[in-house]
Design a protein around this motif. Sequence first.
Motif, PDB file in Angstrom:
ATOM      1  N   VAL A 156       0.857  -1.178   0.000  1.00  0.00           N
ATOM      2  CA  VAL A 156       0.000   0.000   0.000  1.00  0.00           C
ATOM      3  C   VAL A 156       0.902   1.239   0.000  1.00  0.00           C
ATOM      4  O   VAL A 156       1.605   1.507   0.974  1.00  0.00           O
ATOM      5  CB  VAL A 156      -0.933   0.035   1.228  1.00  0.00           C
ATOM      6  CG1 VAL A 156      -1.825   1.278   1.175  1.00  0.00           C
ATOM      7  CG2 VAL A 156      -1.787  -1.226   1.286  1.00  0.00           C
ATOM      8  N   PRO A 157       0.928   1.991  -1.108  1.00  0.00           N
ATOM      9  CA  PRO A 157       1.769   3.185  -1.190  1.00  0.00           C
ATOM     10  C   PRO A 157       1.338   4.251  -0.185  1.00  0.00           C
ATOM     11  O   PRO A 157       0.299   4.128   0.476  1.00  0.00           O
ATOM     12  CB  PRO A 157       1.556   3.658  -2.631  1.00  0.00           C
ATOM     13  CG  PRO A 157       1.081   2.458  -3.367  1.00  0.00           C
ATOM     14  CD  PRO A 157       0.248   1.691  -2.371  1.00  0.00           C
ATOM     15  N   PRO A 158       2.115   5.312  -0.076  1.00  0.00           N
ATOM     16  CA  PRO A 158       1.797   6.366   0.895  1.00  0.00           C
ATOM     17  C   PRO A 158       0.419   6.985   0.664  1.00  0.00           C
ATOM     18  O   PRO A 158      -0.096   7.016  -0.462  1.00  0.00           O
ATOM     19  CB  PRO A 158       2.900   7.402   0.667  1.00  0.00           C
ATOM     20  CG  PRO A 158       4.027   6.623   0.077  1.00  0.00           C
ATOM     21  CD  PRO A 158       3.393   5.559  -0.757  1.00  0.00           C
ATOM     22  N   SER A 159      -0.142   7.472   1.741  1.00  0.00           N
ATOM     23  CA  SER A 159      -1.424   8.177   1.673  1.00  0.00           C
ATOM     24  C   SER A 159      -1.295   9.413   0.791  1.00  0.00           C
ATOM     25  O   SER A 159      -0.259  10.081   0.771  1.00  0.00           O
ATOM     26  CB  SER A 159      -1.842   8.590   3.086  1.00  0.00           C
ATOM     27  OG  SER A 159      -2.816   9.610   3.037  1.00  0.00           O
ATOM     28  N   PRO A 160      -2.367   9.758   0.070  1.00  0.00           N
ATOM     29  CA  PRO A 160      -2.330  10.990  -0.720  1.00  0.00           C
ATOM     30  C   PRO A 160      -2.113  12.229   0.147  1.00  0.00           C
ATOM     31  O   PRO A 160      -1.682  13.270  -0.371  1.00  0.00           O
ATOM     32  CB  PRO A 160      -3.696  11.019  -1.421  1.00  0.00           C
ATOM     33  CG  PRO A 160      -4.551  10.060  -0.675  1.00  0.00           C
ATOM     34  CD  PRO A 160      -3.634   9.019  -0.118  1.00  0.00           C
ATOM     35  N   LEU A 161      -2.368  12.118   1.447  1.00  0.00           N
ATOM     36  CA  LEU A 161      -2.156  13.263   2.331  1.00  0.00           C
ATOM     37  C   LEU A 161      -0.678  13.598   2.486  1.00  0.00           C
ATOM     38  O   LEU A 161      -0.337  14.762   2.745  1.00  0.00           O
ATOM     39  CB  LEU A 161      -2.766  12.972   3.711  1.00  0.00           C
ATOM     40  CG  LEU A 161      -4.282  12.751   3.742  1.00  0.00           C
ATOM     41  CD1 LEU A 161      -4.736  12.370   5.141  1.00  0.00           C
ATOM     42  CD2 LEU A 161      -5.007  14.004   3.251  1.00  0.00           C
TER      43      LEU A 161
END
Length: 368
Positions: A156-161
């Motif tokens: 799971v890549p980094p959060s868009p935040l």
Amino acid sequence: MPPCNPDNLPLADLDWRSLLPLAGRGNAALARYDGMLQTLPNPAVLLSPITVNEAVLSSRIEGTQATLDEVLEFDAGMESADVRRGDIEEISNYRAAVQGAEDALVDRPLSLGLIRAAHQRLMQGVRGRDKEPGAFRTDQNWIGRHGDPIERARFVPPSPLVLQGALENWERFLQAEGEDPILQTAIAHAQFEILHPFKDGNGRIGRMLIPLLLYRRGALSRPMFYMSEYLEANRAEYYDRLLAITDTGDWEGWLRFFVNALIAQAESNLEKVRAIRDLYEAMRRDFVEVTHSQYAMAAVDAFFMRPVIPAPAFAQAAGFNNRVTANNMLRQLNDAGLIARVREGGGRVAAIYALPQLINITEGRRVL
């Protein structure tokens, strides 16, 4: 599985001293390859088939099945199976995106804007065109088997935040001058794949960055060094090494894998470039001996730019004043065994010819 938290660049906790001998071997291998590149009379012409093959192999890592032969035949106007047409269009887009990025580097830094432009071209009119080409994602994505929910994701890549800040940090790292060029490229490629900033096409864009960054850092005289052949052949380890960075923090394992891959690819590329150069010189002699034509040298260049080429395109590329003279030369070369006719002409259907020796070298089937 929660989104990963990307490391800040430059990396602070690596044992750089232990990596420098390997990086030195990598730089030496790359220098040998680049030295050969600089001996070529016209690298863009001679290495054109290799750039096509890179697009084929980088796209294959993402699931396409089209072969180099099929792409070259499609470019020449031969009908391809419908199942391959989408693959070939994706490969063509990859080639166009690479060329656009290389052209942009003449007067622009390697930046987020350049990356977005390359991505927009990559996804134009093909699978993924509905996934916001040229725009960084604003929602969460994940990697896993088709149809699996995020709970069963492999990564799971980094959060868009946090994505925009991480991309800005990555861009600053791209433009830093103090890092070893090969280690910097290895880190930049991996971090891009970790950030996974687009909804689709991240792998291809990430691999496209490798020669661009090596060129920008002065490790290459031209951005013409491609690694997808090795990465496609070692796909499982490639993915495992990337995942180990976020799973266990194993940056050193990734860097050793990448540099060893670069060394192996540099040696393979060196042999291919040497074989292509030797074939080019032999063809220049043979075309002249067989045809005694003022167009012989241009004819060789035409076949190296397009190893599978229709007769009308050959006539235009070689600068013939009329098609009859061009067709006579093609017949001479075919009769002498220097080229091969792969489709007979007739009526409105143009004959198509190929330079099989060059295709064999490009694919590694036979190196002269």
